[in-house]
Design a protein around this motif. Structure first.
Motif, PDB file in Angstrom:
ATOM      1  N   ASP A   1       1.943  -6.887  -5.055  1.00 28.23           N
ATOM      2  CA  ASP A   1       3.110  -7.530  -4.465  1.00 28.23           C
ATOM      3  C   ASP A   1       2.606  -8.787  -3.756  1.00 28.23           C
ATOM      4  O   ASP A   1       1.567  -8.730  -3.082  1.00 28.23           O
ATOM      5  N   PRO A   2       3.307  -9.908  -3.874  1.00 32.05           N
ATOM      6  CA  PRO A   2       2.830 -11.128  -3.191  1.00 32.05           C
ATOM      7  C   PRO A   2       2.664 -10.956  -1.681  1.00 32.05           C
ATOM      8  O   PRO A   2       1.868 -11.634  -1.053  1.00 32.05           O
ATOM      9  N   GLU A   3       3.391 -10.012  -1.100  1.00 30.46           N
ATOM     10  CA  GLU A   3       3.312  -9.762   0.341  1.00 30.46           C
ATOM     11  C   GLU A   3       2.394  -8.588   0.679  1.00 30.46           C
ATOM     12  O   GLU A   3       2.426  -8.078   1.796  1.00 30.46           O
ATOM     13  N   CYS A   4       1.566  -8.137  -0.254  1.00 32.18           N
ATOM     14  CA  CYS A   4       0.674  -6.998  -0.027  1.00 32.18           C
ATOM     15  C   CYS A   4      -0.260  -7.294   1.143  1.00 32.18           C
ATOM     16  O   CYS A   4      -0.997  -8.284   1.112  1.00 32.18           O
ATOM     17  N   PRO A   5      -0.235  -6.438   2.201  1.00 33.12           N
ATOM     18  CA  PRO A   5      -1.097  -6.689   3.359  1.00 33.12           C
ATOM     19  C   PRO A   5      -2.552  -6.264   3.149  1.00 33.12           C
ATOM     20  O   PRO A   5      -3.417  -6.601   3.949  1.00 33.12           O
ATOM     21  N   GLY A   6      -2.824  -5.493   2.094  1.00 35.17           N
ATOM     22  CA  GLY A   6      -4.205  -5.090   1.804  1.00 35.17           C
ATOM     23  C   GLY A   6      -4.619  -3.822   2.521  1.00 35.17           C
ATOM     24  O   GLY A   6      -3.807  -2.943   2.799  1.00 35.17           O
ATOM     25  N   LEU A   7      -5.916  -3.735   2.835  1.00 35.39           N
ATOM     26  CA  LEU A   7      -6.498  -2.570   3.482  1.00 35.39           C
ATOM     27  C   LEU A   7      -6.938  -2.919   4.894  1.00 35.39           C
ATOM     28  O   LEU A   7      -7.286  -4.066   5.182  1.00 35.39           O
ATOM     29  N   CYS A   8      -6.981  -1.907   5.770  1.00 35.96           N
ATOM     30  CA  CYS A   8      -7.475  -2.092   7.131  1.00 35.96           C
ATOM     31  C   CYS A   8      -8.979  -2.372   7.049  1.00 35.96           C
ATOM     32  O   CYS A   8      -9.717  -1.618   6.410  1.00 35.96           O
ATOM     33  N   PRO A   9      -9.449  -3.442   7.671  1.00 37.01           N
ATOM     34  CA  PRO A   9     -10.876  -3.760   7.587  1.00 37.01           C
ATOM     35  C   PRO A   9     -11.774  -2.764   8.321  1.00 37.01           C
ATOM     36  O   PRO A   9     -12.955  -2.691   8.062  1.00 37.01           O
TER      37      PRO A   9
ATOM     38  N   CYS B   1     -10.951   0.866   8.826  1.00 41.67           N
ATOM     39  CA  CYS B   1     -10.967   2.230   8.286  1.00 41.67           C
ATOM     40  C   CYS B   1     -10.602   2.313   6.816  1.00 41.67           C
ATOM     41  O   CYS B   1     -10.736   3.367   6.204  1.00 41.67           O
ATOM     42  N   GLY B   2     -10.104   1.220   6.223  1.00 37.82           N
ATOM     43  CA  GLY B   2      -9.771   1.221   4.803  1.00 37.82           C
ATOM     44  C   GLY B   2      -8.404   1.782   4.472  1.00 37.82           C
ATOM     45  O   GLY B   2      -8.084   1.971   3.304  1.00 37.82           O
ATOM     46  N   ALA B   3      -7.560   2.050   5.463  1.00 47.43           N
ATOM     47  CA  ALA B   3      -6.220   2.567   5.214  1.00 47.43           C
ATOM     48  C   ALA B   3      -5.375   1.481   4.552  1.00 47.43           C
ATOM     49  O   ALA B   3      -5.507   0.291   4.857  1.00 47.43           O
ATOM     50  N   ARG B   4      -4.491   1.898   3.639  1.00 42.58           N
ATOM     51  CA  ARG B   4      -3.606   0.944   2.961  1.00 42.58           C
ATOM     52  C   ARG B   4      -2.504   0.547   3.934  1.00 42.58           C
ATOM     53  O   ARG B   4      -1.690   1.365   4.354  1.00 42.58           O
ATOM     54  N   LEU B   5      -2.457  -0.723   4.313  1.00 45.87           N
ATOM     55  CA  LEU B   5      -1.538  -1.198   5.345  1.00 45.87           C
ATOM     56  C   LEU B   5      -0.078  -1.194   4.896  1.00 45.87           C
ATOM     57  O   LEU B   5       0.817  -1.123   5.734  1.00 45.87           O
ATOM     58  N   ALA B   6       0.204  -1.235   3.605  1.00 48.55           N
ATOM     59  CA  ALA B   6       1.588  -1.180   3.126  1.00 48.55           C
ATOM     60  C   ALA B   6       2.187   0.204   3.373  1.00 48.55           C
ATOM     61  O   ALA B   6       3.395   0.331   3.584  1.00 48.55           O
TER      62      ALA B   6
ATOM     63  N   PRO C   1       2.710   0.244   8.145  1.00 49.07           N
ATOM     64  CA  PRO C   1       2.747  -1.122   8.691  1.00 49.07           C
ATOM     65  C   PRO C   1       2.386  -1.201  10.175  1.00 49.07           C
ATOM     66  O   PRO C   1       1.980  -2.241  10.658  1.00 49.07           O
ATOM     67  N   ASP C   2       2.510  -0.096  10.915  1.00 48.52           N
ATOM     68  CA  ASP C   2       2.207  -0.103  12.349  1.00 48.52           C
ATOM     69  C   ASP C   2       0.777   0.343  12.629  1.00 48.52           C
ATOM     70  O   ASP C   2       0.429   0.661  13.769  1.00 48.52           O
ATOM     71  N   HIS C   3      -0.067   0.366  11.635  1.00 45.27           N
ATOM     72  CA  HIS C   3      -1.450   0.829  11.761  1.00 45.27           C
ATOM     73  C   HIS C   3      -2.231  -0.084  12.706  1.00 45.27           C
ATOM     74  O   HIS C   3      -2.238  -1.306  12.547  1.00 45.27           O
ATOM     75  N   THR C   4      -2.846   0.517  13.730  1.00 41.29           N
ATOM     76  CA  THR C   4      -3.662  -0.255  14.680  1.00 41.29           C
ATOM     77  C   THR C   4      -4.884   0.565  15.085  1.00 41.29           C
ATOM     78  O   THR C   4      -4.941   1.777  14.868  1.00 41.29           O
ATOM     79  N   HIS C   5      -5.816  -0.088  15.716  1.00 42.56           N
ATOM     80  CA  HIS C   5      -6.996   0.536  16.308  1.00 42.56           C
ATOM     81  C   HIS C   5      -7.129  -0.019  17.712  1.00 42.56           C
ATOM     82  O   HIS C   5      -6.607  -1.093  18.024  1.00 42.56           O
ATOM     83  N   GLU C   6      -7.863   0.715  18.568  1.00 49.61           N
ATOM     84  CA  GLU C   6      -8.118   0.183  19.902  1.00 49.61           C
ATOM     85  C   GLU C   6      -8.941  -1.083  19.761  1.00 49.61           C
ATOM     86  O   GLU C   6      -9.726  -1.228  18.826  1.00 49.61           O
TER      87      GLU C   6
END
Length: 186
Positions: free
Chosen positions: A144-152, A154-159, A162-167
């Motif tokens: 998808d052109p708006e694909c956010p990719g993976l979390c740098p 932990c590698g989680a798929r950000l799509a 969408p609210d995935h965060t780390h401290e």
């Protein structure tokens, strides 16, 4: 997909020389003579890149128009192929349909370095088809052109989250001070 050799011969593809070789004998060398063909062949190997391409043996549908011109035969067509691969941002599988137009002049004689020639009355569509399909493929395919990719981190798929965060990471230069502060509190 056609399995009957007589049907392939009627459509112009010569089975003895390859599925993408077309006989132009019926055109003769009379400029303005045309012939249209609908071909369905198996995809050759290495039609694409390591990340995204046409699977070997998958069907390729080709609508082809052959036209005799002064210097040779003009092959104009559209091909429809199934392309597979993975998104370069999130590694999700991609399966898509690709339609590509192509046009090439096959000369009767004296081809230059970057020109194609007829072999008797036969023309080989594979190099033209390969160039057209490979050049139409994106270098970096995305799901998808708006694909956010993976979390740098932990590698989680950000799509998917969408609210995935780390401290917030502590600067390593201050980490010793944080450890000392933690020891004081204990």
């Amino acid at each position: 997909m056609r399995d009957d050799k007589s049907e392939l011969s009627m459509d112009g593809a010569d089975v003895s020389t390859g599925p993408l070789v077309v006989d132009t004998h019926e055109l003769g060398r009379r400029p303005g003579t045309e012939r249209t063909l609908d071909l369905s062949v198996d995809a050759p190997a290495d039609l694409g890149s390591d990340v995204y391409g046409v699977p070997e043996g998958s069907p390729i549908d080709i609508e082809l128009r052959l036209e005799a011109v002064m210097d040779g035969v003009l092959a104009t067509g559209t091909t429809s192929v199934q392309v597979t691969g993975e998104c370069v941002r999130c590694l999700t599988e991609i399966d898509d349909q690709l339609d590509v137009d192509f046009q090439e002049l096959y000369l009767y004689a004296d081809p230059g370095e970057d020109e194609l020639a007829l072999d008797g009355d036969l023309l080989d569509l594979e190099p033209v088809l390969r160039d057209a399909v490979v050049l139409a493929l994106p270098i970096n395919p995305v799901c998808d052109p708006e694909c956010p990719g993976l979390c740098p981190e932990c590698g989680a798929r950000l799509a998917d989250d969408p609210d995935h965060t780390h401290e917030a990471a502590i600067d390593p230069r201050w980490q010793a001070l944080g450890s000392a502060l933690k020891d004081l509190k204990e």
